[in-house]
Design a protein around this motif. Structure first.
Motif, short mmCIF file in Angstrom:
data_model
loop_
_atom_site.label_atom_id
_atom_site.label_comp_id
_atom_site.label_asym_id
_atom_site.label_seq_id
_atom_site.Cartn_x
_atom_site.Cartn_y
_atom_site.Cartn_z
N ALA A 1 16.85 42.37 38.66
CA ALA A 1 17.84 43.38 39.07
C ALA A 1 17.22 44.60 39.73
O ALA A 1 17.76 45.14 40.69
N ARG A 2 16.07 45.07 39.22
CA ARG A 2 15.48 46.32 39.74
C ARG A 2 14.06 46.06 40.23
O ARG A 2 13.40 45.10 39.82
N HIS A 3 13.58 46.96 41.08
CA HIS A 3 12.21 46.84 41.58
C HIS A 3 11.21 46.80 40.43
O HIS A 3 10.29 45.99 40.42
N VAL A 4 11.40 47.70 39.48
CA VAL A 4 10.42 47.80 38.39
C VAL A 4 10.36 46.50 37.59
O VAL A 4 9.28 46.11 37.11
N ASP A 5 11.49 45.81 37.48
CA ASP A 5 11.49 44.52 36.77
C ASP A 5 10.63 43.49 37.51
O ASP A 5 9.91 42.70 36.88
N LEU A 6 10.72 43.51 38.84
CA LEU A 6 9.90 42.58 39.62
C LEU A 6 8.42 42.93 39.45
O LEU A 6 7.58 42.04 39.26
N TYR A 7 8.10 44.23 39.51
CA TYR A 7 6.70 44.64 39.38
C TYR A 7 6.14 44.23 38.01
O TYR A 7 4.99 43.79 37.90
N GLN A 8 6.97 44.37 36.99
CA GLN A 8 6.50 44.00 35.65
C GLN A 8 6.31 42.49 35.54
O GLN A 8 5.36 42.03 34.90
N LEU A 9 7.19 41.74 36.22
CA LEU A 9 7.04 40.28 36.24
C LEU A 9 5.72 39.90 36.91
O LEU A 9 4.96 39.08 36.40
N ILE A 10 5.43 40.54 38.04
CA ILE A 10 4.22 40.21 38.80
C ILE A 10 2.96 40.64 38.04
O ILE A 10 1.98 39.89 37.97
N GLN A 11 2.98 41.84 37.45
CA GLN A 11 1.77 42.33 36.78
C GLN A 11 1.48 41.53 35.50
O GLN A 11 0.38 41.60 34.95
N ASP A 12 2.47 40.74 35.08
CA ASP A 12 2.29 39.88 33.92
C ASP A 12 1.93 38.45 34.36
O ASP A 12 1.88 37.55 33.55
N GLY A 13 1.75 38.25 35.66
CA GLY A 13 1.38 36.93 36.18
C GLY A 13 2.57 36.02 36.46
O GLY A 13 2.40 34.81 36.60
N GLY A 14 3.75 36.59 36.58
CA GLY A 14 4.97 35.80 36.75
C GLY A 14 5.06 34.99 38.02
O GLY A 14 5.84 34.03 38.09
N HIS A 15 4.29 35.33 39.05
CA HIS A 15 4.31 34.56 40.30
C HIS A 15 3.15 33.55 40.38
O HIS A 15 3.06 32.79 41.34
N ALA A 16 2.27 33.60 39.39
CA ALA A 16 1.01 32.84 39.51
C ALA A 16 1.24 31.33 39.55
O ALA A 16 0.62 30.63 40.36
N ALA A 17 2.11 30.82 38.68
CA ALA A 17 2.31 29.37 38.62
C ALA A 17 2.85 28.86 39.96
O ALA A 17 2.39 27.84 40.49
N CYS A 18 3.80 29.58 40.52
CA CYS A 18 4.38 29.20 41.81
C CYS A 18 3.30 29.28 42.90
O CYS A 18 3.18 28.39 43.74
N ALA A 19 2.51 30.35 42.85
CA ALA A 19 1.45 30.53 43.86
C ALA A 19 0.42 29.42 43.76
O ALA A 19 -0.05 28.90 44.78
N ALA A 20 0.08 29.02 42.54
CA ALA A 20 -0.91 27.96 42.36
C ALA A 20 -0.38 26.62 42.87
O ALA A 20 -1.08 25.87 43.55
N ARG A 21 0.89 26.32 42.55
CA ARG A 21 1.48 25.06 43.02
C ARG A 21 1.56 25.04 44.54
O ARG A 21 1.25 24.05 45.19
N LEU A 22 1.95 26.18 45.10
CA LEU A 22 2.05 26.28 46.56
C LEU A 22 0.67 26.08 47.19
O LEU A 22 0.53 25.35 48.18
N THR A 23 -0.34 26.72 46.62
CA THR A 23 -1.71 26.60 47.15
C THR A 23 -2.16 25.14 47.11
O THR A 23 -2.74 24.63 48.07
#
Lengths: 325, 284
Positions: free
Chosen positions: A77-99
């Motif tokens: 919902a908010r920018h800060v929620d996205l930042y907290q997701l990312i700083q916790d590694g929330g995009h890593a699994a998707c990034a690894a699969r994509l790579t």
């Protein structure tokens, strides 16, 4: 040459762009979104980097993570929620699969992971998920503190006394007026330099502890990645010459992993490297580093700086720490 | 070209379209037997950063509701090839015209609507007025291209506030004089050229389209909608710049993915009432 790519990851359609040059190699570089920004980056920094790196033989990819830019998916919902997701590694699994998909699809030997801020965090967190295929990390202005909302939940529940509020406001006003006076004073450079000298001296004397808001998870994963001898280039933006950070994360990192990574600080630019020739400085620094670490044609970039052209640059990258293998 | 099916009836195709010596990046958010086609003309490149995800969400909303949407990047910006410094409003006007021609000739015979957001609204209005397309939808178009550049300059001024001492800062008027005198300026990672400033001189909304209201020109409907601050991040807010550049641990509250369904539905209804229904009635 650019191509439009669309790949399905976890049922979501992710859109991206591939950059290839006239003499492509089997080495790739993939860029991950910085925060909520689309894959082109602020001031199209990622586009410029990918175009130039492709000219030097790398297959470059830029993809939008779920919900960002052109890609499908729901954002928080908010920018800060996205930042907290990312700083916790929330995009890593998707990034690894994509790579992994990109490595297989384009028959590449290995990949360098790259990004600014949140993109750098995603790169770090993705490495342990495909350790054998990652040949390096390019981390731009990686931040080690954890972000949190300015109006933290519960902040309203503990109202401070009006007397205390008044004193805090007075103190803040007094500080601001002193600051303004110093800024307009002809002694400003000397006063600022003295202030930072005192600050540095106090830091050297007083014991340094990791701040309470440090992103410990990120520091731990980065330490293990660097100790696993994944070469890394860290480029940091330093807005003003005299700023002294509250905590020296670089010194902390050097203590935990003394070798295998380089830190380059670019003064006079911003977090997004869009000011004062920051983008050009970043490009030159990356090319220089790649010519020594993981160039597609190792040693074949002697004229890199000439190719980029340095006549417009107003920066002076500072090699703060050059770890050696 | 890449095509992916994302539900039983909607699909997405990303591709480059050749335009002169450059290639324009486009994504088609398609559906079976579209009732209409909408060409999405985006905002000024620096503003694209804030609103692209919401803009694309609107495209997917249209496709899910039987209207094919095409998003593209102007030459020299985003995913399209070309150099920003060498581009200007005339090139981007040509981009809208050519993409409209392309969109009209592809994807069946459904009516074509030009839909522009901010700068895209201004460009789309010009193409619409010259006879291109069956309808026009504008979201907060600027009064003129010069006005757009003046507003865009605030990023340069706020950066100067942060990075320069009071005596070193320039005023907006000084920057604009620099541009007029042929001296390029750097704004948020883009080099504004004298050509960009000059090409903005004669580009302004036609008077009849200048106020937020609906109308019909030669039996073709148009709608000028003003976007309010409740539609952040579809529109830029002063806070967004700080929020998207968080060098501090405390991030101000700012919506990233609010529910735009009712606003989208309102615009979809307008398209149905004014573009789709008359064509269906005409064909019947």
């Amino acid at each position: 040459m650019r191509d439009a790519l669309s790949i399905e990851i976890d049922g979501l359609c992710l859109h991206g762009t591939r950059h290839t040059g006239p003499n492509p190699s089997r080495r790739g570089i993939v860029f991950f979104n910085s925060g909520a920004q689309p894959r082109s980056g602020r001031g199209e920094l990622y586009v410029q980097l990918a175009d130039k790196l492709a000219e030097h033989g790398f297959a470059c990819f830029r993809f939008d993570m779920p919900g960002l830019g052109d890609s499908d998916g729901e954002l928080p919902a908010r920018h800060v929620d996205l930042y907290q997701l990312i700083q916790d590694g929330g995009h890593a699994a998707c990034a690894a699969r994509l790579t992994q998909v990109l490595l297989d699809m384009h028959k590449l030997d290995d990949m360098v992971l790259a990004g600014i801020c949140g993109g750098a965090m995603t790169s770090v967190f993705a490495v342990p998920m495909l350790p054998k295929r990652i040949s390096g990390l390019v981390l731009l202005d990686l931040l080690f503190f954890s972000v949190r909302p300015r109006t933290a939940p519960g902040a309203q529940e503990q109202p401070r006394s009006s007397w205390r509020d008044k004193q805090t406001r007075r103190l803040a006003q007094w500080k601001a007026s002193i600051h303004d006076k110093i800024l307009t004073s002809r002694w400003e450079p000397q006063i600022t330099a003295l202030y930072h000298k005192l600050k540095r001296a106090s830091k050297a004397i007083l014991p340094q502890r990791l701040p309470a808001d440090a992103n410990v998870k990120l520091l731990d994963v980065l330490t293990s990645v660097l100790n696993a001898r994944i070469p890394a280039l860290l480029i940091s933006a330093r807005p003003t010459q005299h700023t002294t950070p509250a905590f020296d994360y670089w010194a902390h990192l050097r203590q935990r992993c003394p070798r295998g990574w380089e830190l380059v600080q670019i003064p006079g630019t911003t977090h997004s490297f869009v000011e004062n020739g920051g983008s050009r400085a970043v490009l030159e620094t990356i090319l220089k580093w790649l010519s020594g670490h993981g160039s597609p044609h190792r040693g074949a970039l002697p004229a890199v700086l000439d190719t980029v052209g340095s006549k417009h640059t107003s920066f002076s990258p500072e090699y703060v720490s050059a770890g050696s293998e | 070209m890449a095509r992916l099916q994302n539900s039983s009836c909607a699909w997405e195709t990303a591709r480059y379209v050749a335009l002169g010596s450059e290639r324009v990046y486009s994504i088609v958010f398609g559906c079976e037997r579209p009732l209409a086609k909408v060409l999405l003309c985006g905002p000024f490149p620096a503003d694209r950063l804030y609103s692209l995800a919401a803009w694309v969400k609107w495209a997917r909303f249209l496709a899910k509701n039987g209207i094919l949407a095409i998003r593209f990047d102007y030459r020299g910006t985003g995913e399209s090839t070309g150099t920003f410094t060498e581009m200007n409003f005339n090139y981007w006007l040509e981009d809208v015209r050519e993409m409209a021609r392309w969109a009209a000739s592809e994807f069946g015979h459904a009516p074509l609507v030009l839909h522009g957001k901010e700068m895209g609204g201004l460009l789309a209005q010009k193409v619409f007025a010259s006879g291109g397309a069956d309808g026009l939808l504008m979201w907060s178009p600027p009064v003129s291209a010069r006005e757009l550049l003046r507003q865009g300059l605030t990023i340069r001024l706020s950066m100067d506030l942060m990075m320069l001492k009071p005596g070193e800062r320039k005023s907006a008027e000084t920057y604009l004089s620099d541009l007029a005198a042929g001296r390029p300026i750097e704004v948020d990672g883009y080099t504004w050229s004298a050509g960009l400033w000059q090409s903005a001189a004669d580009l302004a909304l036609d008077e009849k389209f200048a106020r937020p209201r609906e109308g019909k020109e030669l039996e073709r409907p148009w709608n000028h909608v003003l976007l309010g601050q409740e539609l952040v991040p579809l529109v830029k807010s002063p806070r967004l710049l700080r929020v998207m550049n968080p060098r501090s641990a405390l991030v101000p509250d700012s919506p990233l993915n609010p529910d735009f369904t009712s606003f989208f539905q309102l615009n979809l209804n307008w398209l149905h009432e004014n573009v789709v229904k008359p064509v269906v009635a005409c064909n019947a």
